[in-house]
Motif scaffolding. Structure first.
Motif, short mmCIF file in Angstrom:
data_model
loop_
_atom_site.label_atom_id
_atom_site.label_comp_id
_atom_site.label_asym_id
_atom_site.label_seq_id
_atom_site.Cartn_x
_atom_site.Cartn_y
_atom_site.Cartn_z
N GLU A 122 -8.15 17.25 -4.00
CA GLU A 122 -7.62 18.42 -4.71
C GLU A 122 -7.99 19.71 -3.99
O GLU A 122 -7.18 20.63 -3.88
CB GLU A 122 -8.16 18.46 -6.15
N VAL A 123 -9.22 19.79 -3.49
CA VAL A 123 -9.66 20.98 -2.74
C VAL A 123 -8.76 21.18 -1.53
O VAL A 123 -8.23 22.27 -1.31
CB VAL A 123 -11.14 20.84 -2.31
N TRP A 124 -8.57 20.14 -0.74
CA TRP A 124 -7.78 20.27 0.48
C TRP A 124 -6.32 20.61 0.18
O TRP A 124 -5.72 21.42 0.87
CB TRP A 124 -7.88 18.99 1.32
N ARG A 125 -5.76 19.99 -0.87
CA ARG A 125 -4.37 20.32 -1.25
C ARG A 125 -4.25 21.76 -1.71
O ARG A 125 -3.29 22.45 -1.38
CB ARG A 125 -3.87 19.36 -2.34
N TYR A 126 -5.23 22.24 -2.47
CA TYR A 126 -5.20 23.61 -2.96
C TYR A 126 -5.17 24.61 -1.80
O TYR A 126 -4.34 25.51 -1.76
CB TYR A 126 -6.40 23.91 -3.88
N PHE A 127 -6.08 24.44 -0.85
CA PHE A 127 -6.15 25.40 0.26
C PHE A 127 -4.96 25.28 1.20
O PHE A 127 -4.54 26.27 1.79
CB PHE A 127 -7.50 25.30 0.98
N ALA A 128 -4.38 24.09 1.32
CA ALA A 128 -3.16 23.95 2.12
C ALA A 128 -2.01 24.70 1.47
O ALA A 128 -1.18 25.30 2.15
CB ALA A 128 -2.80 22.47 2.29
N ALA A 129 -1.96 24.71 0.14
CA ALA A 129 -0.89 25.38 -0.59
C ALA A 129 -1.16 26.86 -0.81
O ALA A 129 -0.25 27.61 -1.19
CB ALA A 129 -0.69 24.69 -1.95
N HIS A 130 -2.39 27.32 -0.61
CA HIS A 130 -2.78 28.72 -0.85
C HIS A 130 -3.50 29.30 0.37
O HIS A 130 -4.69 29.66 0.28
CB HIS A 130 -3.67 28.82 -2.09
N PRO A 131 -2.82 29.43 1.50
CA PRO A 131 -3.49 29.94 2.70
C PRO A 131 -3.97 31.39 2.56
O PRO A 131 -4.81 31.83 3.34
CB PRO A 131 -2.42 29.81 3.79
N VAL A 133 -5.89 32.40 0.31
CA VAL A 133 -7.23 32.35 -0.27
C VAL A 133 -8.18 31.82 0.81
O VAL A 133 -8.27 30.62 1.03
CB VAL A 133 -7.28 31.43 -1.52
N PRO A 134 -8.89 32.72 1.51
CA PRO A 134 -9.75 32.27 2.62
C PRO A 134 -11.10 31.73 2.16
O PRO A 134 -11.79 32.35 1.35
CB PRO A 134 -9.94 33.55 3.45
N ARG A 135 -11.45 30.56 2.69
CA ARG A 135 -12.77 30.01 2.43
C ARG A 135 -13.81 30.78 3.24
O ARG A 135 -13.52 31.30 4.32
CB ARG A 135 -12.82 28.53 2.84
N ARG A 136 -15.03 30.82 2.74
CA ARG A 136 -16.12 31.52 3.42
C ARG A 136 -16.76 30.66 4.50
O ARG A 136 -17.26 31.17 5.49
CB ARG A 136 -17.16 31.92 2.37
N PHE A 137 -16.83 29.34 4.30
CA PHE A 137 -17.51 28.42 5.21
C PHE A 137 -18.96 28.85 5.45
O PHE A 137 -19.46 28.86 6.57
CB PHE A 137 -16.75 28.24 6.53
N GLY A 138 -19.61 29.25 4.36
CA GLY A 138 -21.04 29.56 4.37
C GLY A 138 -21.78 28.41 3.73
O GLY A 138 -22.42 27.59 4.40
N ALA A 151 -18.49 18.93 -10.23
CA ALA A 151 -17.84 20.24 -10.08
C ALA A 151 -18.06 20.66 -8.63
O ALA A 151 -19.20 20.90 -8.22
CB ALA A 151 -18.42 21.26 -11.05
N ILE A 152 -16.97 20.73 -7.86
CA ILE A 152 -17.07 21.12 -6.45
C ILE A 152 -16.84 22.63 -6.37
O ILE A 152 -15.81 23.13 -6.81
CB ILE A 152 -16.05 20.36 -5.58
N HIS A 153 -17.81 23.33 -5.81
CA HIS A 153 -17.79 24.79 -5.68
C HIS A 153 -17.50 25.15 -4.23
O HIS A 153 -18.29 24.79 -3.34
CB HIS A 153 -19.14 25.38 -6.08
N ILE A 154 -16.41 25.86 -4.00
CA ILE A 154 -16.00 26.25 -2.65
C ILE A 154 -16.14 27.77 -2.52
O ILE A 154 -15.49 28.52 -3.27
CB ILE A 154 -14.54 25.82 -2.36
N GLY A 155 -16.98 28.21 -1.58
CA GLY A 155 -17.21 29.63 -1.37
C GLY A 155 -15.96 30.33 -0.86
O GLY A 155 -15.30 29.85 0.06
N SER A 159 -12.93 39.17 0.21
CA SER A 159 -11.63 39.82 0.07
C SER A 159 -10.56 38.89 -0.50
O SER A 159 -9.41 39.26 -0.58
CB SER A 159 -11.18 40.32 1.44
N ALA A 160 -10.95 37.67 -0.91
CA ALA A 160 -9.97 36.70 -1.38
C ALA A 160 -9.35 37.14 -2.69
O ALA A 160 -10.03 37.68 -3.55
CB ALA A 160 -10.65 35.34 -1.56
N PRO A 161 -8.04 36.87 -2.86
CA PRO A 161 -7.40 37.16 -4.14
C PRO A 161 -7.95 36.24 -5.22
O PRO A 161 -8.39 35.14 -4.93
CB PRO A 161 -5.92 36.90 -3.89
N ARG A 162 -7.94 36.71 -6.44
CA ARG A 162 -8.42 35.89 -7.56
C ARG A 162 -7.45 34.75 -7.84
O ARG A 162 -6.26 34.93 -7.79
CB ARG A 162 -8.58 36.74 -8.82
N ALA A 163 -8.01 33.58 -8.16
CA ALA A 163 -7.18 32.40 -8.46
C ALA A 163 -6.58 32.52 -9.84
O ALA A 163 -7.08 33.18 -10.70
CB ALA A 163 -8.02 31.13 -8.36
#
Length: 163
Positions: A122-131, A133-138, A151-155, A159-163
């Motif tokens: 679900e995480v990977w599909r979400y970010f593929a569909a919402h480019p 929304v930038p991940r922090r990778f911190g 509960a998977i928390h992705i940083g 400046s990311a838009p609100r989901a």
């Protein structure tokens, strides 16, 4: 089970536990996968019960950190528990500082380990569909809310838009 993630602010905290370094492509091949073995070691050696000073609630975390680049590069995975300050060293364990900030939270439920695999899908599909929304990778983390809930928390970048 497609669900919309929720944006949640998270205060910084520390997790102490065991760590491995891996890549997503390595985890797709049982011969090179390391995360399953990390969790086996964590539970077989009872780290969740034996870490001194562990958090009151004893919740278990899987923390993703020290990203080489993005989801294609190497990263560390730590299986551990939250520990309150002051954080003291534990022989054989590592300490990870989870960064404060906004996190998108994806819920998973079902039977282990498939529920975690499905939730990451679900995480990977979400970010593929919402480019946009930038991940922090911190730091990113899995919070295990019971034997059948995660509960998977992705940083998310500030400046990311609100989901």
């Amino acid at each position: 089970m497609t669900t919309t993630p929720t944006m949640t602010p998270v205060a910084a905290f520390h997790v102490t536990g065991l760590t491995v370094r891996t890549r997503n492509r390595d985890e797709m091949d049982p011969a090179t996968a390391r995360i399953g073995g990390l969790w086996d070691r964590f539970f077989c050696q009872s780290w969740e019960r034996n870490l001194p000073g562990r958090g009151e609630d004893g919740r278990i975390f899987g923390v993703y950190s020290d990203y080489e680049s993005d989801e294609h590069g190497a990263f560390d995975v730590t299986a551990g528990v939250a520990v309150p300050p002051p954080v003291t060293s534990v022989p054989g364990a590592v300490q990870i500082a989870v960064q404060a900030g906004d996190y998108l939270v994806f819920q998973g439920h079902g039977t282990m380990p498939q529920m975690v695999i499905d939730a990451w899908g679900e995480v990977w599909r979400y970010f593929a569909a919402h480019p946009q929304v930038p991940r922090r990778f911190g730091t990113d983390f899995e919070l295990y809310e019971g034997p059948d809930r995660v509960a998977i928390h992705i940083g998310i970048a500030p400046s990311a838009p609100r989901a």
